[in-house]
Enzyme design. Sequence first.
Site, short mmCIF file in Angstrom:
data_model
loop_
_atom_site.label_atom_id
_atom_site.label_comp_id
_atom_site.label_asym_id
_atom_site.label_seq_id
_atom_site.Cartn_x
_atom_site.Cartn_y
_atom_site.Cartn_z
N GLU A 262 -2.89 -2.03 6.83
CA GLU A 262 -3.12 -2.95 7.60
C GLU A 262 -3.15 -2.33 9.25
OE1 GLU A 262 -1.99 -7.30 5.31
OE2 GLU A 262 -0.02 -5.77 5.60
N GLY B 100 1.54 -3.45 4.95
CA GLY B 100 2.09 -2.91 6.14
C GLY B 100 0.69 -1.44 6.52
N GLU C 115 1.51 -6.22 -2.90
CA GLU C 115 2.36 -6.97 -1.88
C GLU C 115 2.39 -8.46 -3.50
OE1 GLU C 115 1.46 -5.94 1.89
OE2 GLU C 115 0.17 -5.99 0.06
N ALA D 168 6.16 -1.81 3.97
CA ALA D 168 6.91 -2.48 5.50
C ALA D 168 8.38 -2.32 4.67
CB ALA D 168 6.58 -4.16 5.42
#
Length: 260
Positions: free
Chosen positions: A115, A112, A135, A66
């Site tokens: 994900e 992300g 993260e 991200a």
Amino acid sequence: MDYQNILTAFNNGITTITINRPTKLNALNKATIEELHKAFDAADKDADTKVIFITGSGEKAFVAGADISEFANFDVSNGGQLAAKGQELLFDFVENLSTPVIAVVNGFALGGGLELAMASHFRIASTNAKMGLPEVSLGVIPGYGGTQRLPQLVGKGRAMEMVMTAGMIDANTAKDYGLVNHVVELEELMPLAEKIAGKIMRNSSVAISKAITAVNANFKDGVNGYETEIKEFGNCFGTEDFKEGTTAFLEKRKANFPGK
């Protein structure tokens, strides 16, 4: 539709969505997530699209995570809203599309990015791909479904280790874990995706969409996957694809599914 952060292309029943932020290693920001939602939605509603590919531009990254600069100053409320909105617009949305989504992982798939790959219906990867959920090294946890989908795919213990260490695994390890289905050299990656898509497109798109619903039901709290399977199995009998498929089988010919 004109997009600033992604590219879309259609060819022979396949819509390819490419995240195109090479200077940011295709990192996801708010604008990109919104564009991806629109592109996936448009492809899913397009009767000519039978399979969707999601990939990243260049040869280094699928999605390297991200865009941290967008949320570094968020508070508790903003952080919760960020995760909720992202899952609604993209990650849960992709997982529940009726059109098969294949993640074509051509490099780093981190945070992300992993994900997004996990939200796809399955994944193939190039040998240079590396995957991880880093993260906790930033003081947060995966917020786009990572703590839920990773254990489903690789098991609780392996998922815990990957999350806790914030480390990366290579493509072959990802295959050993069951995180990806196939690993090939980068130049062979898209041809493999197209080969698999060709096999998918020979079958009933209606039946495939119902199979996606049934498989996903097994992973939803409070939903009986077997009951969903029975319901969707029964629903197949009312489709034109069922009539064509069974008739073609009995007539010993190749089915020509209308997709209805």
